[in-house]
Motif scaffolding. Structure first.
Motif, PDB file in Angstrom:
ATOM      1  N   VAL B   7       0.778  -1.117  -0.123  1.00 30.47           N
ATOM      2  CA  VAL B   7       0.073  -0.035  -0.108  1.00 30.47           C
ATOM      3  C   VAL B   7       0.993   1.142   0.016  1.00 30.47           C
ATOM      4  CG1 VAL B   7      -1.784   1.165   1.182  1.00 30.47           C
ATOM      5  CG2 VAL B   7      -1.526  -1.326   1.247  1.00 30.47           C
ATOM      6  N   ARG B   8       0.720   2.183  -1.016  1.00 29.63           N
ATOM      7  CA  ARG B   8       1.239   3.401  -0.892  1.00 29.63           C
ATOM      8  C   ARG B   8       0.222   4.625  -0.357  1.00 29.63           C
ATOM      9  NH1 ARG B   8       5.594   5.166  -3.942  1.00 29.63           N
ATOM     10  NH2 ARG B   8       6.086   3.007  -4.761  1.00 29.63           N
ATOM     11  N   VAL B   9       0.476   5.246   0.457  1.00 27.93           N
ATOM     12  CA  VAL B   9      -0.561   6.286   1.126  1.00 27.93           C
ATOM     13  C   VAL B   9       0.327   7.545   0.751  1.00 27.93           C
ATOM     14  CG1 VAL B   9      -1.656   7.011   3.093  1.00 27.93           C
ATOM     15  CG2 VAL B   9      -1.363   5.002   2.757  1.00 27.93           C
ATOM     16  N   MET B  10      -0.409   8.332  -0.147  1.00 24.83           N
ATOM     17  CA  MET B  10       0.398   9.695  -0.256  1.00 24.83           C
ATOM     18  C   MET B  10      -0.511  10.786  -0.185  1.00 24.83           C
ATOM     19  SD  MET B  10       3.240   8.453  -1.659  1.00 24.83           S
ATOM     20  CE  MET B  10       4.083   9.808  -2.302  1.00 24.83           C
ATOM     21  N   VAL B  38       8.867  16.494  -5.164  1.00 24.64           N
ATOM     22  CA  VAL B  38       9.197  15.466  -4.318  1.00 24.64           C
ATOM     23  C   VAL B  38       7.908  15.370  -3.392  1.00 24.64           C
ATOM     24  CG1 VAL B  38      10.360  14.433  -2.320  1.00 24.64           C
ATOM     25  CG2 VAL B  38      11.699  15.746  -4.163  1.00 24.64           C
ATOM     26  N   ARG B  39       7.252  14.010  -3.101  1.00 24.01           N
ATOM     27  CA  ARG B  39       6.329  13.974  -2.228  1.00 24.01           C
ATOM     28  C   ARG B  39       6.481  12.669  -1.466  1.00 24.01           C
ATOM     29  NH1 ARG B  39       2.262  17.442  -2.817  1.00 24.01           N
ATOM     30  NH2 ARG B  39       0.358  16.198  -2.650  1.00 24.01           N
ATOM     31  N   ILE B  40       6.205  12.926  -0.017  1.00 26.43           N
ATOM     32  CA  ILE B  40       6.515  11.806   0.715  1.00 26.43           C
ATOM     33  C   ILE B  40       5.156  11.388   1.490  1.00 26.43           C
ATOM     34  CG2 ILE B  40       7.807  11.323   3.019  1.00 26.43           C
ATOM     35  CD1 ILE B  40       9.902  12.948   1.939  1.00 26.43           C
ATOM     36  N   GLY B  41       5.159   9.922   1.432  1.00 27.29           N
ATOM     37  CA  GLY B  41       4.033   9.382   2.040  1.00 27.29           C
ATOM     38  C   GLY B  41       4.345   8.308   2.827  1.00 27.29           C
ATOM     39  N   ARG B  42       3.471   7.223   3.154  1.00 27.59           N
ATOM     40  CA  ARG B  42       3.762   5.961   3.908  1.00 27.59           C
ATOM     41  C   ARG B  42       3.433   4.675   2.835  1.00 27.59           C
ATOM     42  NH1 ARG B  42       0.634   8.507   6.365  1.00 27.59           N
ATOM     43  NH2 ARG B  42      -1.389   7.067   6.429  1.00 27.59           N
ATOM     44  N   ALA B  43       4.590   3.771   3.261  1.00 29.45           N
ATOM     45  CA  ALA B  43       4.548   2.473   2.690  1.00 29.45           C
ATOM     46  C   ALA B  43       4.170   1.481   3.427  1.00 29.45           C
ATOM     47  CB  ALA B  43       5.904   2.335   1.674  1.00 29.45           C
ATOM     48  N   ILE B  44       2.975   0.971   3.147  1.00 25.34           N
ATOM     49  CA  ILE B  44       2.697  -0.279   4.193  1.00 25.34           C
ATOM     50  C   ILE B  44       2.734  -1.632   3.546  1.00 25.34           C
ATOM     51  CG2 ILE B  44       0.754  -0.731   5.626  1.00 25.34           C
ATOM     52  CD1 ILE B  44      -0.055   2.135   5.411  1.00 25.34           C
ATOM     53  N   LEU B  68      -5.668   2.990   7.716  1.00 26.60           N
ATOM     54  CA  LEU B  68      -4.369   3.470   7.026  1.00 26.60           C
ATOM     55  C   LEU B  68      -4.010   4.746   6.439  1.00 26.60           C
ATOM     56  CD1 LEU B  68      -3.622  -0.301   5.796  1.00 26.60           C
ATOM     57  CD2 LEU B  68      -3.083   0.417   8.033  1.00 26.60           C
TER      58      LEU B  68
END
Lengths: 83, 83
Positions: B7-10, B38-44, B68
Motif C-alpha cells: 500500500v502506498r499512502v500519499m 518530491v512527495r512523501i507518504g507511507r509505504a505499508i 491506514l
C-alpha cells in the motif's frame, strides 16, 4: 528526459518494526484479524531529469544512500517510469 | 490463499506536502538539483489471508478507509501479490 521515480524505504527484514506492530494490533481490534506481517516505511515520489533511465536510477540510489534512507536500519526499492 | 499487499499512502494531489518540500530543499543542497516534485507518504506492507485476490484487495481497501489512510488528505494505491 524526465523520469518519475517511486521509492519505497522499508525497515530492514529482521529488525523490529514497532509502528507496524501497533498498526497490526489496531487492525485486529477493528475486525481485520486476517492481516499479519505489517511493516511500515516511507513512500517517496520524485521527478528526476536525466539523460537515460539508468542515469536516473543511479542518481536516485545516491539520493537514498545520502539522505532518503538510513543505511543501517532500512532497505529501499526503486521503480522508474518514463514521463 | 495468502496475499502480500503493498500500500502506498500519499498526500492528495494539490495539497501542500511540507515534508516533501523540506526533502527537496535538502536534496538541492546536497547537489541533487535535478530532483523535483518530491512527495512523501507511507509505504505499508501486509499479508492478508483471503479466498481470492479480489477479496484480499477489497479487505485492504476497507483497512485503508478505516485506519491506514486519512480520507480527507491522502490517497492510496494497492498492489496485490500472490504468495
Amino acid at each position: 528526459m524526465s523520469y518519475r521515480v517511486h521509492v519505497r524505504v522499508m525497515p530492514r527484514t529482521g529488525l523490529l518494526d514497532p509502528q507496524g506492530q501497533a498498526v497490526e494490533h489496531a487492525l485486529g481490534a477493528l475486525g481485520f484479524g486476517e492481516a499479519g506481517g505489517v511493516r511500515i516505511g516511507r513512500a517517496i515520489e520524485l521527478e528526476v531529469a536525466a539523460p537515460t533511465r539508468a542515469d536516473a536510477e543511479s542518481r536516485v540510489r545516491q539520493m537514498c544512500d545520502k539522505l532518503l534512507a538510513n543505511p543501517v536500519t532500512e532497505d529501499y526499492l526503486l521503480q522508474v517510469e518514463e514521463r
